[in-house]
Motif scaffolding. Structure first.
Motif, PDB file in Angstrom:
ATOM      1  N   LEU A  34       0.829  -1.210   0.000  1.00 35.35           N
ATOM      2  CA  LEU A  34       0.000   0.000   0.000  1.00 35.35           C
ATOM      3  C   LEU A  34       0.861   1.257   0.000  1.00 35.35           C
ATOM      4  O   LEU A  34       0.538   2.249  -0.673  1.00 35.35           O
ATOM      5  N   PHE A  35       1.972   1.213   0.726  1.00 35.82           N
ATOM      6  CA  PHE A  35       2.790   2.409   0.897  1.00 35.82           C
ATOM      7  C   PHE A  35       4.064   2.402   0.058  1.00 35.82           C
ATOM      8  O   PHE A  35       4.877   3.319   0.151  1.00 35.82           O
ATOM      9  N   ASN A  36       4.259   1.366  -0.747  1.00 39.55           N
ATOM     10  CA  ASN A  36       5.467   1.284  -1.561  1.00 39.55           C
ATOM     11  C   ASN A  36       5.111   0.793  -2.963  1.00 39.55           C
ATOM     12  O   ASN A  36       4.199  -0.014  -3.141  1.00 39.55           O
ATOM     13  N   ASP A  37       5.847   1.246  -3.943  1.00 33.18           N
ATOM     14  CA  ASP A  37       5.586   0.896  -5.338  1.00 33.18           C
ATOM     15  C   ASP A  37       6.287  -0.415  -5.689  1.00 33.18           C
ATOM     16  O   ASP A  37       7.203  -0.470  -6.522  1.00 33.18           O
ATOM     17  N   ILE A  38       5.874  -1.471  -5.029  1.00 37.14           N
ATOM     18  CA  ILE A  38       6.450  -2.787  -5.271  1.00 37.14           C
ATOM     19  C   ILE A  38       5.335  -3.830  -5.259  1.00 37.14           C
ATOM     20  O   ILE A  38       4.253  -3.582  -4.725  1.00 37.14           O
ATOM     21  N   VAL A  39       5.633  -4.981  -5.850  1.00 35.13           N
ATOM     22  CA  VAL A  39       4.722  -6.124  -5.785  1.00 35.13           C
ATOM     23  C   VAL A  39       5.497  -7.303  -5.203  1.00 35.13           C
ATOM     24  O   VAL A  39       6.526  -7.711  -5.758  1.00 35.13           O
ATOM     25  N   LEU A  40       5.048  -7.816  -4.088  1.00 39.15           N
ATOM     26  CA  LEU A  40       5.732  -8.917  -3.417  1.00 39.15           C
ATOM     27  C   LEU A  40       5.233 -10.263  -3.926  1.00 39.15           C
ATOM     28  O   LEU A  40       4.056 -10.423  -4.254  1.00 39.15           O
ATOM     29  N   GLU A  41       6.140 -11.214  -3.974  1.00 41.52           N
ATOM     30  CA  GLU A  41       5.768 -12.592  -4.296  1.00 41.52           C
ATOM     31  C   GLU A  41       5.703 -13.458  -3.037  1.00 41.52           C
ATOM     32  O   GLU A  41       4.993 -14.471  -3.006  1.00 41.52           O
ATOM     33  N   ARG A  42       6.442 -13.062  -2.010  1.00 45.30           N
ATOM     34  CA  ARG A  42       6.454 -13.770  -0.733  1.00 45.30           C
ATOM     35  C   ARG A  42       6.572 -12.746   0.378  1.00 45.30           C
ATOM     36  O   ARG A  42       6.983 -11.606   0.158  1.00 45.30           O
ATOM     37  N   VAL A  43       6.244 -13.184   1.586  1.00 46.56           N
ATOM     38  CA  VAL A  43       6.423 -12.307   2.738  1.00 46.56           C
ATOM     39  C   VAL A  43       6.883 -13.161   3.915  1.00 46.56           C
ATOM     40  O   VAL A  43       6.448 -14.304   4.087  1.00 46.56           O
ATOM     41  N   GLU A  44       7.798 -12.618   4.715  1.00 43.88           N
ATOM     42  CA  GLU A  44       8.305 -13.338   5.877  1.00 43.88           C
ATOM     43  C   GLU A  44       7.666 -12.778   7.148  1.00 43.88           C
ATOM     44  O   GLU A  44       7.530 -11.557   7.296  1.00 43.88           O
ATOM     45  N   ILE A  45       7.247 -13.670   8.022  1.00 42.81           N
ATOM     46  CA  ILE A  45       6.736 -13.237   9.327  1.00 42.81           C
ATOM     47  C   ILE A  45       7.428 -14.057  10.412  1.00 42.81           C
ATOM     48  O   ILE A  45       7.855 -15.184  10.190  1.00 42.81           O
ATOM     49  N   MET A  46       7.512 -13.459  11.599  1.00 42.47           N
ATOM     50  CA  MET A  46       8.011 -14.174  12.770  1.00 42.47           C
ATOM     51  C   MET A  46       6.802 -14.662  13.553  1.00 42.47           C
ATOM     52  O   MET A  46       5.963 -13.876  13.988  1.00 42.47           O
ATOM     53  N   THR A  47       6.667 -15.960  13.696  1.00 48.27           N
ATOM     54  CA  THR A  47       5.518 -16.512  14.410  1.00 48.27           C
ATOM     55  C   THR A  47       5.675 -16.297  15.912  1.00 48.27           C
ATOM     56  O   THR A  47       6.797 -16.082  16.409  1.00 48.27           O
TER      57      THR A  47
END
Length: 374
Positions: A34-47
């Protein structure tokens, strides 16, 4: 695909991630895009368990003031009803503050006693925290500091699951008074295949919800036991299905200050309790025929009859083999079940048991409620 495994019954089973992790990942990705002009293919989260996982992005829809991202739930080798379903997060700008709500396919709490207040969407406390944190950690910085949820800088997150309402019919949600969809769950963020912990947590939640402001609960091993309890006049809102976890369920009842428990089940399960087995899974213990045989011996029956009972394949088969005229046998087993329950709960609650054999056309072998009336 999550590269994390556990061993179960000698098999290597792949772990997955919870609906809570899916919602968190979708929210994080939507906030970033939403705030950056990029398209992600994956995202990392810390569980919450402290394990970092990488989750693929399934779809993206971006507008001027919003971004919608979906991910696909991967339950690993766990036979979960939500496995393979899409979980969406819509992140949009609003005037101020932070708002988290549920959309299509996310259930609504209709009863007291759950972790979430009645009337809210069924997004549990841990996912609520991780979703909000995913937004805060990925907002644009102003003068070196993260965007705050101040006037003109608000964020609204809506979690949805288009197939949620249909899938929820096959889960515990209807029993818990969660209507219209699935729950966003996960205290660790990781799904362990065949997780005993997850099943116990479902039992604990149902006991907490149904035991609120009650002094009596009925515990049934499964659907036939529940049907038997209803046939005996008990209401659905006082019946909890406990699988094999008798001891755990009794402990949960004690925590809720329940004063009376009625345990309803097939002789194959209940007979184990008579001799102190409070996890009735056959892999933990399997003394069904031994209990019947020993009680026959104690009543003085012929050794050949006792041996014949031990050759039966199931307790159901043993009851049919014996036929009529063994009321004293079942009474002795039933009385020991009630006494063992009383001992297990340190005499804190009144304990009763209803024992049957058969299935949809079951027959009652013992009912301590009837005995106590006479």
């Amino acid at each position: 695909m999550l590269d994390l495994y556990v061993m179960s019954d000698g098999k290597k089973l792949r772990c997955g991630y919870t609906t809570g992790s899916c919602a968190t990942a979708a929210t994080k990705a939507a906030t970033i895009m939403l705030f950056n002009d990029i398209v992600l293919e994956r995202v990392e989260i810390m569980t919450p368990k402290g394990i970092e996982i990488s989750i693929p992005i399934n779809s993206v829809e971006k507008g001027k003031d919003y971004c919608i991202v979906s991910v696909v739930k991967d339950g690993g080798d766990d036979p979960d009803m939500t496995n393979g379903m899409e979980i969406y997060a819509k992140v949009e700008k609003q005037d101020s503050g932070f708002t988290l709500t549920g959309g299509e396919g996310i259930g609504v709490i209709t009863r007291d006693g759950l972790a979430i207040e009645k009337g809210l969407h069924a997004i549990n406390p841990t996912p609520r925290k991780t979703i909000e944190q995913a937004v805060k950690d990925n907002l644009p910085q102003v003068k070196g500091e993260n965007w705050e949820f101040t006037e003109g800088n608000g964020i609204k997150v809506t979690i949805s699951a288009p197939m949620g309402e249909e899938i929820a019919k096959k889960t515990f949600n209807p029993r818990l008074g969660i209507v219209g969809g699935i729950s966003i769950l996960g205290t660790t963020g990781i799904v362990k295949p065949m997780s005993e912990e997850a099943l116990k947590e479902s039992i604990r939640i149902e006991i907490k919800q149904k035991g609120k402001n009650k002094k009596k609960l009925v515990l049934a091993f499964g659907n036939i036991g529940e049907k038997c309890a209803k046939d005996k006049g008990f209401n659905e809102d006082e019946i909890v299905i406990i699988s094999n976890f008798v001891g755990f369920a009794l402990e949960c009842c004690d925590e809720m200050n329940i004063k009376e428990v009625i345990l309803v089940g097939h002789i194959g399960k209940l007979s184990k309790v008579a001799y102190g087995c409070f996890n009735t899974h056959s892999r933990v213990n399997d003394v069904r025929l031994e209990v019947i045989a020993l009680e026959l011996a104690l009543l003085g029956y012929d050794t050949e009859l006792v041996r014949s009972v031990l050759t039966q394949k199931t307790s159901e088969g043993a009851v049919k083999f014996l036929g009529n005229g063994y009321e004293e046998l079942y009474k002795n087993i039933g009385n020991k079940i009630v006494e063992r329950m009383r001992i297990y709960t340190y005499g804190k609650m009144k304990c009763d048991a209803i024992m049957y054999y058969g299935f949809s056309d079951y027959s009652i072998l013992y009912n301590s409620l009837d005995i106590n009336k006479s």
